[in-house]
Scaffold this active site. Sequence first.
Site, PDB file in Angstrom:
ATOM      1  N   GLU A 198       0.859  -1.195   0.000  1.00 20.86           N
ATOM      2  CA  GLU A 198       0.000   0.000   0.000  1.00 20.86           C
ATOM      3  C   GLU A 198       0.891   1.239   0.000  1.00 20.86           C
ATOM      4  O   GLU A 198       2.031   1.193   0.431  1.00 20.86           O
ATOM      5  CB  GLU A 198      -0.920   0.005   1.215  1.00 20.86           C
ATOM      6  CG  GLU A 198      -0.251  -0.215   2.550  1.00 20.86           C
ATOM      7  CD  GLU A 198       0.415   1.028   3.142  1.00 20.86           C
ATOM      8  OE1 GLU A 198       1.304   0.867   3.981  1.00 20.86           O
ATOM      9  OE2 GLU A 198       0.061   2.165   2.749  1.00 20.86           O
ATOM     10  N   PHE A 199       0.320   2.341  -0.504  1.00 20.29           N
ATOM     11  CA  PHE A 199       1.065   3.618  -0.529  1.00 20.29           C
ATOM     12  C   PHE A 199       0.182   4.714   0.059  1.00 20.29           C
ATOM     13  O   PHE A 199       0.107   5.820  -0.473  1.00 20.29           O
ATOM     14  CB  PHE A 199       1.493   3.933  -1.975  1.00 20.29           C
ATOM     15  CG  PHE A 199       2.320   2.848  -2.587  1.00 20.29           C
ATOM     16  CD1 PHE A 199       1.731   1.869  -3.384  1.00 20.29           C
ATOM     17  CD2 PHE A 199       3.681   2.751  -2.333  1.00 20.29           C
ATOM     18  CE1 PHE A 199       2.481   0.844  -3.925  1.00 20.29           C
ATOM     19  CE2 PHE A 199       4.446   1.721  -2.862  1.00 20.29           C
ATOM     20  CZ  PHE A 199       3.840   0.765  -3.666  1.00 20.29           C
ATOM     21  N   GLU A 232      -1.311   8.860   5.768  1.00 23.41           N
ATOM     22  CA  GLU A 232      -2.300   9.229   6.786  1.00 23.41           C
ATOM     23  C   GLU A 232      -2.782  10.648   6.499  1.00 23.41           C
ATOM     24  O   GLU A 232      -2.025  11.518   6.117  1.00 23.41           O
ATOM     25  CB  GLU A 232      -1.695   9.102   8.185  1.00 23.41           C
ATOM     26  CG  GLU A 232      -1.446   7.647   8.559  1.00 23.41           C
ATOM     27  CD  GLU A 232      -0.888   7.472   9.958  1.00 23.41           C
ATOM     28  OE1 GLU A 232      -1.171   8.320  10.816  1.00 23.41           O
ATOM     29  OE2 GLU A 232      -0.156   6.499  10.168  1.00 23.41           O
ATOM     30  N   GLY A 252      12.193  21.146   7.293  1.00 21.46           N
ATOM     31  CA  GLY A 252      11.630  21.380   8.630  1.00 21.46           C
ATOM     32  C   GLY A 252      12.359  20.537   9.653  1.00 21.46           C
ATOM     33  O   GLY A 252      13.572  20.353   9.565  1.00 21.46           O
ATOM     34  N   GLY A 303       8.509  11.805  10.530  1.00 20.02           N
ATOM     35  CA  GLY A 303       8.125  10.924  11.640  1.00 20.02           C
ATOM     36  C   GLY A 303       7.079   9.960  11.104  1.00 20.02           C
ATOM     37  O   GLY A 303       7.064   9.645   9.911  1.00 20.02           O
ATOM     38  N   CYS A 340       5.652   4.903   9.445  1.00 16.14           N
ATOM     39  CA  CYS A 340       6.203   4.217   8.267  1.00 16.14           C
ATOM     40  C   CYS A 340       7.638   4.595   7.934  1.00 16.14           C
ATOM     41  O   CYS A 340       8.515   3.725   7.913  1.00 16.14           O
ATOM     42  CB  CYS A 340       5.291   4.459   7.074  1.00 16.14           C
ATOM     43  SG  CYS A 340       3.706   3.664   7.301  1.00 16.14           S
TER      44      CYS A 340
HETATM   45  C1  UDX Z   1       4.152   7.674   4.144  1.00 18.99           C
HETATM   46  C2  UDX Z   1       4.195   7.543   2.631  1.00 18.99           C
HETATM   47  O1  UDX Z   1       3.998   8.829   2.053  1.00 18.99           O
HETATM   48  C3  UDX Z   1       3.090   6.586   2.164  1.00 18.99           C
HETATM   49  O2  UDX Z   1       3.176   6.416   0.760  1.00 18.99           O
HETATM   50  C4  UDX Z   1       3.286   5.237   2.864  1.00 18.99           C
HETATM   51  O3  UDX Z   1       2.284   4.316   2.476  1.00 18.99           O
HETATM   52  C5  UDX Z   1       3.245   5.437   4.365  1.00 18.99           C
HETATM   53  O4  UDX Z   1       4.252   6.379   4.769  1.00 18.99           O
HETATM   54  P1  UDX Z   1       2.752   8.989   5.948  1.00 18.99           P
HETATM   55  O5  UDX Z   1       3.850   8.532   6.852  1.00 18.99           O
HETATM   56  O6  UDX Z   1       1.343   8.772   6.350  1.00 18.99           O
HETATM   57  O7  UDX Z   1       2.925   8.262   4.493  1.00 18.99           O
HETATM   58  O8  UDX Z   1       2.903  10.573   5.727  1.00 18.99           O
HETATM   59  P2  UDX Z   1       3.741  11.479   4.739  1.00 18.99           P
HETATM   60  O9  UDX Z   1       2.836  12.487   4.202  1.00 18.99           O
HETATM   61  O10 UDX Z   1       4.556  10.667   3.815  1.00 18.99           O
HETATM   62  O11 UDX Z   1       4.767  12.266   5.765  1.00 18.99           O
HETATM   63  C6  UDX Z   1       5.710  11.491   6.460  1.00 18.99           C
HETATM   64  C7  UDX Z   1       6.546  12.458   7.311  1.00 18.99           C
HETATM   65  O12 UDX Z   1       7.392  13.262   6.465  1.00 18.99           O
HETATM   66  C8  UDX Z   1       5.735  13.430   8.158  1.00 18.99           C
HETATM   67  O13 UDX Z   1       6.350  13.559   9.436  1.00 18.99           O
HETATM   68  C9  UDX Z   1       5.851  14.749   7.391  1.00 18.99           C
HETATM   69  O14 UDX Z   1       5.776  15.870   8.269  1.00 18.99           O
HETATM   70  C10 UDX Z   1       7.248  14.634   6.806  1.00 18.99           C
HETATM   71  N1  UDX Z   1       7.448  15.414   5.593  1.00 18.99           N
HETATM   72  C11 UDX Z   1       6.692  15.116   4.496  1.00 18.99           C
HETATM   73  C12 UDX Z   1       8.440  16.393   5.563  1.00 18.99           C
HETATM   74  O15 UDX Z   1       9.112  16.641   6.560  1.00 18.99           O
HETATM   75  N2  UDX Z   1       8.646  17.084   4.410  1.00 18.99           N
HETATM   76  C13 UDX Z   1       7.907  16.839   3.290  1.00 18.99           C
HETATM   77  O16 UDX Z   1       8.135  17.512   2.279  1.00 18.99           O
HETATM   78  C14 UDX Z   1       6.898  15.830   3.327  1.00 18.99           C
END
Ligand code: UDX
Length: 441
Positions: free
Chosen positions: A157-158, A161, A259, A263, A266
């Site tokens: 899955e991709f 959240e 930033g 976290g 995943c």
């Molecule tokens: C991620 C993957 O995107 C998704 O495809 C996979 O199935 C599960 O893991 P998720 O962890 O829910 O999804 O959130 P995501 O939007 O990817 O953000 C992950 C972390 O990266 C967050 O802490 C977010 O704040 C951080 N982030 C994201 C950044 O610091 N900079 C960015 O540009 C994008």
Amino acid sequence: MNLVMIGTGYVGLTTGVGFASLGVAVACVDVDEAKIARLDRGEVPFFEPGLGEAMKSAQESGNILFTTDLKNVIGGADVVAIAVGTPPKITGEADLTALFAVADQVGAYLDHEAVIVVKSTVPVGTNRRVLERVRVAMTNAGQGELTSLIRVVSVPEFLREGTALQDFLHPDRVVIGADDEVASRIVDRLHEGIVAPRVCTTIESAEMIKYAANAFLATKISFINEIANLAERVGADVRDVAHGIGLDKRIGKHFLQAGIGYGGSCFPKDVSALEQISGANGYTFKLLSAVIEVNNRQRERFFKKIIQELGSLKGRRIAVWGLAFKDQTDDIRESAGIDIAQRLHASGADLAVYDPQAMDNARRVLSDHVEFAPTAIDAASGADALVVLTQWPEFREVSFQTLREAMVDPWIFDGRNCLADLDLAKYGFKYQGVGLGKYEC
Ligand code: UDX
């Protein structure tokens, strides 16, 4: 088609509800009786925009049911999907205990031809081990002659959240890792309501695609955070750098937001697992170690910036906006926001925290001495500084005049640069973000 979905967490529930909304008959199974009872009442046990409404309409249309009784529902399943957690062990290795326990249960009850779909994120080779466990359990249950009719397919899955249902219904691709055409076609048919390219490949490649995708996205984040750190030395603005490189279609504009780092349940888990898998296969994946180190250091750097500007935090009232690991979720797993809030508290600060969705989860991990404020402005009232750690859109909507009047000392430390374009100096604020020009650290 009839689908049994085992596991009702972020992935299992979203995927089960998603398929049900497409007309698939779905039975969601979980061992947690209390959770199943809540789901049966139409309650989603976590914050995920749109999921509650979709689940309610799937229940009303009779396309979904919730049960703890796998034996009772597996008989009619064309596909049995497994979406249980594979949390990291202390070594970083994925813990497959729950996954194999489910495989044993499935094998104990399976008495007809079916496809086992593994949605959990698992090390390369695990799908085959699941199939073996199912077949052994079937043989022990007296169904040995049917084992050749059981196939396993890796369908990673991709889902992100906060946009999980959307990501399920409108994915960039559906990855189908199968040994044979029949199994691949059955899974493709299961997804017939989803218009997206299919990546039909081997099981091992599908398992690797999942880890490679998350590791690459995490690498992009650590890369732009390194650029941000250098930008502070050379006087560049990381937002413009991200914009300038992101317009290159080969790079793309997403996941270039600097930033306090990534976290969630995943990225940290999957990047560590991939590093561990590499080592276990005799390969040193150098880049991953750097991605992890940069991410861990990013939190430390931001915390030190606060100390550098404020000096001792003992007894200082510090407001924290944002505790969830990202906006649009109540999930605080591996949250950089929680990490930095704990560092501030450990430094003697008198913390007042606010998050639109994650307060209940945060109460379970933050000290009892932390004040949980009812609103963002309440948290900032009387504060010597405001620290923004999750980019909730509502933080941009506050009255900054009111905020300035509420605070004692007008410091804002923005760990997500989410207020950077609001020119807060005009309200009298002193503002620090990440990578927004020259900063002597
Ligand atoms: C991620 C993957 O995107 C998704 O495809 C996979 O199935 C599960 O893991 P998720 O962890 O829910 O999804 O959130 P995501 O939007 O990817 O953000 C992950 C972390 O990266 C967050 O802490 C977010 O704040 C951080 N982030 C994201 C950044 O610091 N900079 C960015 O540009 C994008």
